[in-house]
Design a protein around this motif. Sequence first.
Motif, mmCIF file in Angstrom:
data_model
loop_
_atom_site.group_PDB
_atom_site.id
_atom_site.type_symbol
_atom_site.label_atom_id
_atom_site.label_comp_id
_atom_site.label_asym_id
_atom_site.label_seq_id
_atom_site.Cartn_x
_atom_site.Cartn_y
_atom_site.Cartn_z
ATOM 1 N N VAL A 112 0.869 -1.177 0.000
ATOM 2 C CA VAL A 112 0.000 0.000 0.000
ATOM 3 C C VAL A 112 0.902 1.222 0.000
ATOM 4 C CG1 VAL A 112 -1.677 1.331 1.332
ATOM 5 C CG2 VAL A 112 -1.925 -1.149 1.160
ATOM 6 N N TYR A 113 0.619 2.188 -0.860
ATOM 7 C CA TYR A 113 1.506 3.336 -1.028
ATOM 8 C C TYR A 113 1.006 4.555 -0.248
ATOM 9 C CZ TYR A 113 4.184 0.847 -4.524
ATOM 10 O OH TYR A 113 4.992 -0.060 -5.149
ATOM 11 N N GLN A 114 1.924 5.151 0.492
ATOM 12 C CA GLN A 114 1.699 6.462 1.107
ATOM 13 C C GLN A 114 2.411 7.464 0.202
ATOM 14 O OE1 GLN A 114 3.599 7.206 4.889
ATOM 15 N NE2 GLN A 114 2.037 8.693 5.518
ATOM 16 N N LEU A 115 1.649 8.196 -0.568
ATOM 17 C CA LEU A 115 2.225 9.007 -1.639
ATOM 18 C C LEU A 115 3.028 10.184 -1.112
ATOM 19 C CD1 LEU A 115 -0.711 8.978 -4.214
ATOM 20 C CD2 LEU A 115 1.263 7.451 -4.043
ATOM 21 N N VAL A 164 -0.722 4.385 8.593
ATOM 22 C CA VAL A 164 -1.636 3.299 8.948
ATOM 23 C C VAL A 164 -3.002 3.514 8.303
ATOM 24 C CG1 VAL A 164 -2.763 2.086 10.848
ATOM 25 C CG2 VAL A 164 -0.412 2.903 11.119
ATOM 26 N N LEU A 165 -3.439 4.758 8.251
ATOM 27 C CA LEU A 165 -4.748 5.079 7.687
ATOM 28 C C LEU A 165 -4.827 4.733 6.198
ATOM 29 C CD1 LEU A 165 -7.458 6.273 8.587
ATOM 30 C CD2 LEU A 165 -6.574 8.542 7.983
ATOM 31 N N GLN A 166 -3.694 4.675 5.511
ATOM 32 C CA GLN A 166 -3.695 4.358 4.082
ATOM 33 C C GLN A 166 -4.232 2.957 3.798
ATOM 34 O OE1 GLN A 166 -2.928 6.911 1.966
ATOM 35 N NE2 GLN A 166 -2.698 7.982 3.924
ATOM 36 N N CYS A 167 -4.172 2.065 4.781
ATOM 37 C CA CYS A 167 -4.646 0.696 4.528
ATOM 38 C C CYS A 167 -6.025 0.451 5.140
ATOM 39 C CB CYS A 167 -3.634 -0.332 5.039
ATOM 40 S SG CYS A 167 -3.361 -0.295 6.803
ATOM 41 N N ARG A 168 -6.795 1.526 5.317
ATOM 42 C CA ARG A 168 -8.130 1.405 5.910
ATOM 43 C C ARG A 168 -9.015 0.456 5.101
ATOM 44 N NH1 ARG A 168 -12.196 6.469 7.453
ATOM 45 N NH2 ARG A 168 -13.727 5.217 8.599
ATOM 46 N N GLU A 169 -8.998 0.589 3.776
ATOM 47 C CA GLU A 169 -9.852 -0.262 2.955
ATOM 48 C C GLU A 169 -9.367 -1.705 2.963
ATOM 49 O OE1 GLU A 169 -10.360 1.278 -0.945
ATOM 50 O OE2 GLU A 169 -11.254 3.173 -0.270
ATOM 51 N N VAL A 170 -8.066 -1.906 3.061
ATOM 52 C CA VAL A 170 -7.521 -3.265 3.098
ATOM 53 C C VAL A 170 -7.915 -3.970 4.397
ATOM 54 C CG1 VAL A 170 -5.402 -4.628 3.147
ATOM 55 C CG2 VAL A 170 -5.587 -2.668 1.604
ATOM 56 N N VAL A 171 -7.819 -3.258 5.503
ATOM 57 C CA VAL A 171 -8.125 -3.837 6.813
ATOM 58 C C VAL A 171 -9.621 -4.072 6.982
ATOM 59 C CG1 VAL A 171 -8.125 -3.360 9.291
ATOM 60 C CG2 VAL A 171 -6.069 -2.927 7.937
ATOM 61 N N GLY A 172 -10.433 -3.089 6.530
ATOM 62 C CA GLY A 172 -11.876 -3.212 6.695
ATOM 63 C C GLY A 172 -12.267 -3.250 8.158
ATOM 64 N N ASP A 173 -13.134 -4.186 8.517
ATOM 65 C CA ASP A 173 -13.615 -4.302 9.899
ATOM 66 C C ASP A 173 -12.879 -5.386 10.681
ATOM 67 O OD1 ASP A 173 -15.538 -2.300 9.518
ATOM 68 O OD2 ASP A 173 -16.976 -3.747 8.703
ATOM 69 N N GLU A 174 -11.819 -5.939 10.107
ATOM 70 C CA GLU A 174 -11.132 -7.051 10.750
ATOM 71 C C GLU A 174 -10.015 -6.548 11.664
ATOM 72 O OE1 GLU A 174 -9.685 -9.768 7.888
ATOM 73 O OE2 GLU A 174 -11.628 -10.075 6.918
ATOM 74 N N PRO A 175 -9.751 -7.255 12.754
ATOM 75 C CA PRO A 175 -8.618 -6.882 13.609
ATOM 76 C C PRO A 175 -7.309 -7.060 12.852
ATOM 77 C CG PRO A 175 -9.476 -9.025 14.254
ATOM 78 C CD PRO A 175 -10.433 -8.469 13.242
ATOM 79 N N PHE A 176 -6.308 -6.311 13.241
ATOM 80 C CA PHE A 176 -4.999 -6.403 12.601
ATOM 81 C C PHE A 176 -3.922 -6.153 13.645
ATOM 82 C CE2 PHE A 176 -6.191 -1.985 12.545
ATOM 83 C CZ PHE A 176 -5.014 -1.252 12.659
ATOM 84 N N VAL A 177 -2.718 -6.625 13.359
ATOM 85 C CA VAL A 177 -1.588 -6.371 14.249
ATOM 86 C C VAL A 177 -0.669 -5.381 13.548
ATOM 87 C CG1 VAL A 177 -0.350 -8.442 13.453
ATOM 88 C CG2 VAL A 177 0.299 -7.348 15.603
ATOM 89 N N LEU A 178 -0.387 -4.294 14.233
ATOM 90 C CA LEU A 178 0.467 -3.234 13.721
ATOM 91 C C LEU A 178 1.866 -3.400 14.301
ATOM 92 C CD1 LEU A 178 0.918 -0.478 12.290
ATOM 93 C CD2 LEU A 178 0.035 0.619 14.366
ATOM 94 N N LEU A 179 2.863 -3.493 13.412
ATOM 95 C CA LEU A 179 4.258 -3.640 13.815
ATOM 96 C C LEU A 179 5.040 -2.434 13.327
ATOM 97 C CD1 LEU A 179 4.731 -7.384 12.763
ATOM 98 C CD2 LEU A 179 3.962 -6.493 14.981
ATOM 99 N N LEU A 180 6.174 -2.172 13.945
ATOM 100 C CA LEU A 180 7.000 -1.036 13.552
ATOM 101 C C LEU A 180 8.072 -1.490 12.566
ATOM 102 C CD1 LEU A 180 7.472 0.903 16.904
ATOM 103 C CD2 LEU A 180 5.641 1.058 15.218
ATOM 104 N N GLY A 181 8.290 -0.673 11.547
ATOM 105 C CA GLY A 181 9.245 -1.034 10.515
ATOM 106 C C GLY A 181 10.690 -0.880 10.920
#
Length: 289
Positions: free
Chosen positions: A106-109, A118-135
């Motif tokens: 997912v691209y952050q332009l 993180v907000l850039q992948c809102r449509e990818v995540v949808g309503d499902e839980p996700f785990v956020l990791l640091l790069g």
Amino acid sequence: MKPTRAVIPLAGLASRLYPATKVIPKALLPIPGRDGSLRPAVDWIVREALASGVEEVVLIVSPRDGELIRSYFDEPPPGILEGAAGKRIYNAWNELQPLSQHLRYVYQLEPGGFGDAVLQCREVVGDEPFVLLLGDHLYQSSSPVPCVRQVLEMGTQFGKGILGVTRRDESEIGQYGVVGVRLLPNQSSVFELTDMREKPSVSEARASLRIPGSQENKYICLFGIYLLPGHFMKYLQAAREQERGELDLSDALRCWIYTDGGFAYEVEGDFLDIGTPKNYCDTVDRFPQ
């Protein structure tokens, strides 16, 4: 709270590592392994996420860095390579191919902060839980269970969002997000979240973020592993609408804590940060133990 997807923001400018990051993305900085391999930082993080049970890893990348990161995972070695070196390179490529099948980009332009990424992948995540990791964090478990899996298992057990945490001395809290907690009966490593402050002053931390009943001069700080519900994105969107500059994660985390509630889990292990020259050198020296 059993996520199938991990999200890793990688689109930051990495200005503290300039000029090295002028030619190589921070995510591709090499980290040696115990087996003698030399893999980019993002490779190690992706491996931990997949080993912990997620099915897809979403990499949030910039247009320039994204193509370089994608080529690392997707492009085969060039030309004909012979001898021991060639065999090692082809073996490494064969290991990468299964990883690349689980990646989405997912691209952050434009740079907009951690929360905006993180907000850039809102449509990818949808309503499902996700785990956020640091790069720029590599996780180092002190138990047989990887750090990320530890947090995911707590999410399954408690059925709500979980923030991985660790204890840090008062003198260090200006470098971390610090959470306020409430003790739970018969629990020594899991706490109920009550508040969160990003890099608080000592006076602020003493006033509202002390560990209840503890005589230690320590505070509970974020570890860099966030198990979040899909609707966490609505808190990020609300923060985006109020913030014109770079969007951090902190305001959305506080809204989530105040509205939904969640837990903090004290991870068995430590994390290594590659975000500054000194920390990068320390990580190369210490990872893996």
